[in-house]
Write an enzyme that holds these catalytic residues in place. Sequence first.
Site, short mmCIF file in Angstrom:
data_model
loop_
_atom_site.label_atom_id
_atom_site.label_comp_id
_atom_site.label_asym_id
_atom_site.label_seq_id
_atom_site.Cartn_x
_atom_site.Cartn_y
_atom_site.Cartn_z
N LEU A 31 0.82 -1.21 0.00
CA LEU A 31 0.00 0.00 0.00
C LEU A 31 0.85 1.26 0.00
O LEU A 31 0.42 2.31 -0.46
CB LEU A 31 -0.91 0.01 1.23
CG LEU A 31 -1.96 -1.11 1.31
CD1 LEU A 31 -2.68 -1.06 2.64
CD2 LEU A 31 -2.94 -1.01 0.16
N GLY A 32 2.06 1.16 0.52
CA GLY A 32 2.92 2.33 0.57
C GLY A 32 4.14 2.05 1.41
O GLY A 32 4.30 0.98 2.00
N GLY A 34 6.89 4.16 4.20
CA GLY A 34 7.27 5.34 4.96
C GLY A 34 8.70 5.21 5.43
O GLY A 34 9.44 4.33 5.00
N GLY A 35 9.10 6.11 6.33
CA GLY A 35 10.46 6.10 6.81
C GLY A 35 10.79 4.93 7.72
O GLY A 35 11.95 4.63 7.96
N GLY A 37 9.27 1.72 7.43
CA GLY A 37 8.87 0.43 6.90
C GLY A 37 7.75 0.54 5.88
O GLY A 37 7.27 1.62 5.58
N VAL A 39 3.93 -0.82 4.19
CA VAL A 39 2.58 -1.20 4.62
C VAL A 39 1.97 -2.09 3.54
O VAL A 39 2.05 -1.78 2.35
CB VAL A 39 1.69 0.03 4.85
CG1 VAL A 39 0.31 -0.40 5.35
CG2 VAL A 39 2.34 0.97 5.85
N LYS A 53 1.84 -3.02 8.86
CA LYS A 53 3.06 -2.22 8.74
C LYS A 53 4.24 -3.03 9.27
O LYS A 53 4.25 -3.43 10.43
CB LYS A 53 2.94 -0.92 9.50
CG LYS A 53 4.10 0.04 9.25
CD LYS A 53 3.87 1.36 9.95
CE LYS A 53 4.92 2.40 9.57
NZ LYS A 53 4.78 2.90 8.21
N ASP A 148 5.13 13.49 13.21
CA ASP A 148 5.24 13.32 11.76
C ASP A 148 3.90 13.57 11.08
O ASP A 148 3.43 12.76 10.28
CB ASP A 148 5.75 11.92 11.44
CG ASP A 148 6.26 11.80 10.00
OD1 ASP A 148 6.52 12.85 9.37
OD2 ASP A 148 6.41 10.66 9.51
#
Length: 329
Positions: A31-32, A34-35, A37, A39, A53, A148
Amino acid sequence: MMRKGKLVEGSLVAYSYAELQHITRNFSEKLGRGGFGSVFRGSVPGSSDVAVKRLEELRQGDKQFIAEVSTLGAIQHVNLIRLCGFCSEGSKRLLVYEYMPNGSLASHLFGGNHKIIDWKTRCQIMLGIARGLYYLHEKCRECIIHCDIKPENILLDSELCPKVSDFGLAKLMGRDFSRVLTTLKGTIGYLAPEWIRGLPITTKADVYSFGMMALELISGRRNSQQFNDGNISFFPLFAATKVAEGDVLSLIDKNLEDNVETEELTRMCRLACWCIQDSETYRPSMGHIVQVLEGGLEVNIPPVPKSLLNLMEDREQYWYEESSLSSTN
């Protein structure tokens, strides 16, 4: 047949790594990222979809991780993403959240493939985010600073109700959180001045990030954009100047077709610019922000932050002209 984890506290479920591999079909649908890890989408048999995640570089021990996760799992608010479960197995650390079908706020504002969010809904989204942060700051047993806040970390449910996500990562990651956050490309535009200077962080750091994100929600534009010639368009510089001049209509997303109340727009623009003041003393609390967004308080004209005025003096590198509102997307 796979078991669906085991309850450890309230509705929080402890999963094995093998179970999460099965749920996510071996982490096949990303799904995406981030910084901290990536998801992945998962499906729990007999239940709804989840988002898993997979944390990286987390050095916490088993007991400390589970204790922190248990605390976060007990936090329930309509504008906070619900933590459903976790995995702590060997060096593997994963978090299981409720799945948000409408993805992130960023995908709607900047993705180009989504239906434009109307003004009324944007106002409700901003209020929902503020309520979620107010809960974290002032209503939890222990104050939680998100650290964040940005459109990528605001998820939308089927009704476009906003959910603040990753609200526990600052607690889980400890010092690693600060290290990674300050090196993330793009996130730097949301970091408060005191964070960049290495000063202690308070809830007002979240307020600063909220203000930066509010400007993006109002305008439908990224706060900063770098071009091939090295120039950087910095929207908050343009926005703060226009708010001080009383020209808020030039800040509204040009894609919006519905009528926007000038009084409401003025209040929201002024509020956003108070949130991004250099000194945290001049920034409102999230409780005050909620009151403003609910329509109960008026907002005075904020000064242009000195840090933005300094950028204005270096026009060759940082600029934002009114004509660029229609030339970039």
